[in-house]
Motif scaffolding. Structure first.
Motif, PDB file in Angstrom:
ATOM      1  N   MET A  98      88.263  30.774  64.051  1.00 51.45           N
ATOM      2  CA  MET A  98      87.307  29.862  64.665  1.00 51.45           C
ATOM      3  C   MET A  98      87.147  30.252  66.131  1.00 51.45           C
ATOM      4  O   MET A  98      88.117  30.464  66.834  1.00 51.45           O
ATOM      5  CB  MET A  98      87.809  28.424  64.513  1.00 51.45           C
ATOM      6  N   THR A  99      85.900  30.334  66.574  1.00 49.18           N
ATOM      7  CA  THR A  99      85.577  30.712  67.956  1.00 49.18           C
ATOM      8  C   THR A  99      85.075  29.489  68.710  1.00 49.18           C
ATOM      9  O   THR A  99      84.363  28.663  68.147  1.00 49.18           O
ATOM     10  CB  THR A  99      84.492  31.813  67.962  1.00 49.18           C
ATOM     11  N   THR A 100      85.440  29.391  69.976  1.00 45.63           N
ATOM     12  CA  THR A 100      84.966  28.281  70.808  1.00 45.63           C
ATOM     13  C   THR A 100      83.837  28.786  71.696  1.00 45.63           C
ATOM     14  O   THR A 100      83.931  29.849  72.305  1.00 45.63           O
ATOM     15  CB  THR A 100      86.110  27.702  71.651  1.00 45.63           C
ATOM     16  N   TYR A 101      82.768  27.998  71.734  1.00 44.11           N
ATOM     17  CA  TYR A 101      81.543  28.345  72.445  1.00 44.11           C
ATOM     18  C   TYR A 101      81.130  27.226  73.389  1.00 44.11           C
ATOM     19  O   TYR A 101      81.512  26.075  73.205  1.00 44.11           O
ATOM     20  CB  TYR A 101      80.382  28.511  71.453  1.00 44.11           C
ATOM     21  N   ALA A 102      80.276  27.582  74.325  1.00 43.40           N
ATOM     22  CA  ALA A 102      79.544  26.596  75.118  1.00 43.40           C
ATOM     23  C   ALA A 102      78.066  26.777  74.801  1.00 43.40           C
ATOM     24  O   ALA A 102      77.575  27.902  74.704  1.00 43.40           O
ATOM     25  CB  ALA A 102      79.777  26.802  76.606  1.00 43.40           C
ATOM     26  N   ALA A 103      77.382  25.668  74.606  1.00 38.33           N
ATOM     27  CA  ALA A 103      75.931  25.669  74.440  1.00 38.33           C
ATOM     28  C   ALA A 103      75.331  25.165  75.746  1.00 38.33           C
ATOM     29  O   ALA A 103      75.742  24.122  76.268  1.00 38.33           O
ATOM     30  CB  ALA A 103      75.519  24.760  73.286  1.00 38.33           C
ATOM     31  N   LEU A 104      74.383  25.927  76.273  1.00 43.38           N
ATOM     32  CA  LEU A 104      73.701  25.581  77.521  1.00 43.38           C
ATOM     33  C   LEU A 104      72.268  25.243  77.163  1.00 43.38           C
ATOM     34  O   LEU A 104      71.508  26.114  76.730  1.00 43.38           O
ATOM     35  CB  LEU A 104      73.759  26.755  78.489  1.00 43.38           C
ATOM     36  N   LEU A 105      71.895  23.983  77.324  1.00 43.57           N
ATOM     37  CA  LEU A 105      70.546  23.524  77.010  1.00 43.57           C
ATOM     38  C   LEU A 105      69.732  23.529  78.286  1.00 43.57           C
ATOM     39  O   LEU A 105      70.163  22.980  79.306  1.00 43.57           O
ATOM     40  CB  LEU A 105      70.587  22.123  76.408  1.00 43.57           C
ATOM     41  N   ARG A 106      68.567  24.124  78.215  1.00 44.97           N
ATOM     42  CA  ARG A 106      67.731  24.279  79.416  1.00 44.97           C
ATOM     43  C   ARG A 106      66.769  23.105  79.568  1.00 44.97           C
ATOM     44  O   ARG A 106      66.053  22.755  78.638  1.00 44.97           O
ATOM     45  CB  ARG A 106      66.933  25.582  79.319  1.00 44.97           C
ATOM     46  N   GLY A 107      66.771  22.509  80.751  1.00 40.65           N
ATOM     47  CA  GLY A 107      65.739  21.559  81.132  1.00 40.65           C
ATOM     48  C   GLY A 107      65.800  20.182  80.498  1.00 40.65           C
ATOM     49  O   GLY A 107      64.775  19.514  80.405  1.00 40.65           O
ATOM     50  N   ILE A 108      66.971  19.730  80.101  1.00 37.36           N
ATOM     51  CA  ILE A 108      67.049  18.374  79.552  1.00 37.36           C
ATOM     52  C   ILE A 108      67.702  17.442  80.571  1.00 37.36           C
ATOM     53  O   ILE A 108      68.488  17.860  81.412  1.00 37.36           O
ATOM     54  CB  ILE A 108      67.817  18.312  78.216  1.00 37.36           C
ATOM     55  N   ASN A 109      67.346  16.172  80.483  1.00 35.60           N
ATOM     56  CA  ASN A 109      67.955  15.099  81.277  1.00 35.60           C
ATOM     57  C   ASN A 109      67.905  15.344  82.785  1.00 35.60           C
ATOM     58  O   ASN A 109      68.761  14.873  83.516  1.00 35.60           O
ATOM     59  CB  ASN A 109      69.399  14.844  80.832  1.00 35.60           C
ATOM     60  N   VAL A 110      66.896  16.069  83.239  1.00 40.04           N
ATOM     61  CA  VAL A 110      66.748  16.319  84.675  1.00 40.04           C
ATOM     62  C   VAL A 110      65.390  15.839  85.165  1.00 40.04           C
ATOM     63  O   VAL A 110      64.823  16.385  86.089  1.00 40.04           O
ATOM     64  CB  VAL A 110      66.946  17.818  85.018  1.00 40.04           C
ATOM     65  N   GLY A 111      64.891  14.798  84.552  1.00 39.78           N
ATOM     66  CA  GLY A 111      63.564  14.290  84.878  1.00 39.78           C
ATOM     67  C   GLY A 111      62.614  14.646  83.753  1.00 39.78           C
ATOM     68  O   GLY A 111      62.900  15.483  82.917  1.00 39.78           O
ATOM     69  N   GLY A 112      61.487  13.998  83.732  1.00 43.75           N
ATOM     70  CA  GLY A 112      60.526  14.291  82.673  1.00 43.75           C
ATOM     71  C   GLY A 112      60.888  13.588  81.377  1.00 43.75           C
ATOM     72  O   GLY A 112      61.642  12.627  81.346  1.00 43.75           O
ATOM     73  N   SER A 113      60.355  14.111  80.302  1.00 43.36           N
ATOM     74  CA  SER A 113      60.485  13.416  79.022  1.00 43.36           C
ATOM     75  C   SER A 113      61.515  14.018  78.082  1.00 43.36           C
ATOM     76  O   SER A 113      61.684  13.522  76.980  1.00 43.36           O
ATOM     77  CB  SER A 113      59.116  13.407  78.328  1.00 43.36           C
ATOM     78  N   LYS A 114      62.204  15.053  78.472  1.00 43.43           N
ATOM     79  CA  LYS A 114      63.187  15.686  77.590  1.00 43.43           C
ATOM     80  C   LYS A 114      64.556  15.024  77.767  1.00 43.43           C
ATOM     81  O   LYS A 114      65.438  15.550  78.431  1.00 43.43           O
ATOM     82  CB  LYS A 114      63.265  17.186  77.844  1.00 43.43           C
ATOM     83  N   LYS A 115      64.698  13.868  77.145  1.00 40.01           N
ATOM     84  CA  LYS A 115      65.949  13.118  77.224  1.00 40.01           C
ATOM     85  C   LYS A 115      66.753  13.342  75.947  1.00 40.01           C
ATOM     86  O   LYS A 115      66.259  13.117  74.848  1.00 40.01           O
ATOM     87  CB  LYS A 115      65.680  11.619  77.390  1.00 40.01           C
ATOM     88  N   VAL A 116      67.980  13.793  76.113  1.00 37.25           N
ATOM     89  CA  VAL A 116      68.881  14.011  74.991  1.00 37.25           C
ATOM     90  C   VAL A 116      70.195  13.298  75.312  1.00 37.25           C
ATOM     91  O   VAL A 116      70.989  13.794  76.123  1.00 37.25           O
ATOM     92  CB  VAL A 116      69.137  15.519  74.752  1.00 37.25           C
ATOM     93  N   PRO A 117      70.424  12.132  74.709  1.00 39.03           N
ATOM     94  CA  PRO A 117      71.701  11.439  74.944  1.00 39.03           C
ATOM     95  C   PRO A 117      72.865  12.303  74.443  1.00 39.03           C
ATOM     96  O   PRO A 117      72.823  12.841  73.330  1.00 39.03           O
ATOM     97  CB  PRO A 117      71.570  10.160  74.122  1.00 39.03           C
ATOM     98  N   MET A 118      73.875  12.441  75.255  1.00 43.93           N
ATOM     99  CA  MET A 118      74.983  13.329  74.929  1.00 43.93           C
ATOM    100  C   MET A 118      75.730  12.885  73.671  1.00 43.93           C
ATOM    101  O   MET A 118      76.166  13.727  72.887  1.00 43.93           O
ATOM    102  CB  MET A 118      75.936  13.466  76.118  1.00 43.93           C
TER     103      MET A 118
END
Length: 183
Positions: free
Chosen positions: A1-21
């Motif tokens: 099993m490998t551990t990763y980080a996912a980096l999401l671009r442009g969410i929750n920094v204003g505007g309409s792209k809201k993704v509750p954690m």
């Protein structure tokens, strides 16, 4: 099993792209990503997985986010070895700088100096940038919000054909730690 980080671009920094954690973690666990946990509200998640590679996992997560939240989100996935290597390869004295002074832009593909040839480094001093492995290091002594170099580097044509997302140095270090220890 490998551990990763996912980096999401442009969410929750204003505007309409809201993704509750909390919803993002649930979504990721539904995809079979183990131990999904998030860092801050601006689009970082750490998880373990025994299938796929960075590109396929990023695509899988991007499709699932669009289906669940109704808008596309660019995603970059990187494993611990990569995160630790870009942290360790920093060409600036990270241990002597504040986290707000140093930033890393993660790219979906390798970038070469030719892409940035139009930039005259002398114009932006004392701000500086250096290229790394699918990454760009930015030293902005007065912070990203006041950086003229960051403004120039953010021009869409410089990242044409790539996904690019920037994090401050504190986040770079934290993601490397989280993927190493399972925090």
């Amino acid at each position: 099993m490998t551990t990763y980080a996912a980096l999401l671009r442009g969410i929750n920094v204003g505007g309409s792209k809201k993704v509750p954690m909390a919803e993002l973690r649930t979504l990721m666990e539904g995809l079979g990503f183990v131990g999904a946990r998030t860092y801050l509200q601006s689009g970082q998640a750490v998880f373990s997985c025994d299938h796929g590679d960075e590109e396929s996992l990023a695509a899988e997560l991007g499709v699932a986010i669009e289906r669940r939240f109704g808008f596309p989100v660019d995603v970059i996935v990187r494993d611990h070895a990569y995160l630790a290597s870009v942290r360790d390869a920093c060409p600036f004295p990270a241990d002597r700088l504040e986290g707000r002074q140093l930033h890393l832009t993660y790219y979906s593909e390798p970038v070469d100096a030719e892409r940035f040839a139009e930039i005259d480094p002398a114009v932006y001093l004392p701000e500086e940038f250096r290229l790394g492995d699918r990454a760009l290091y930015l030293y902005a002594p007065d912070g990203l919000g006041r950086s003229k170099l960051a403004e120039h580097l953010a021009k869409r044509r410089l990242a044409k054909g790539l996904i690019a997302t920037t994090r401050n140095w504190n986040t770079v270090v934290k993601l490397a730690e989280m993927t190493a220890t399972g925090e």
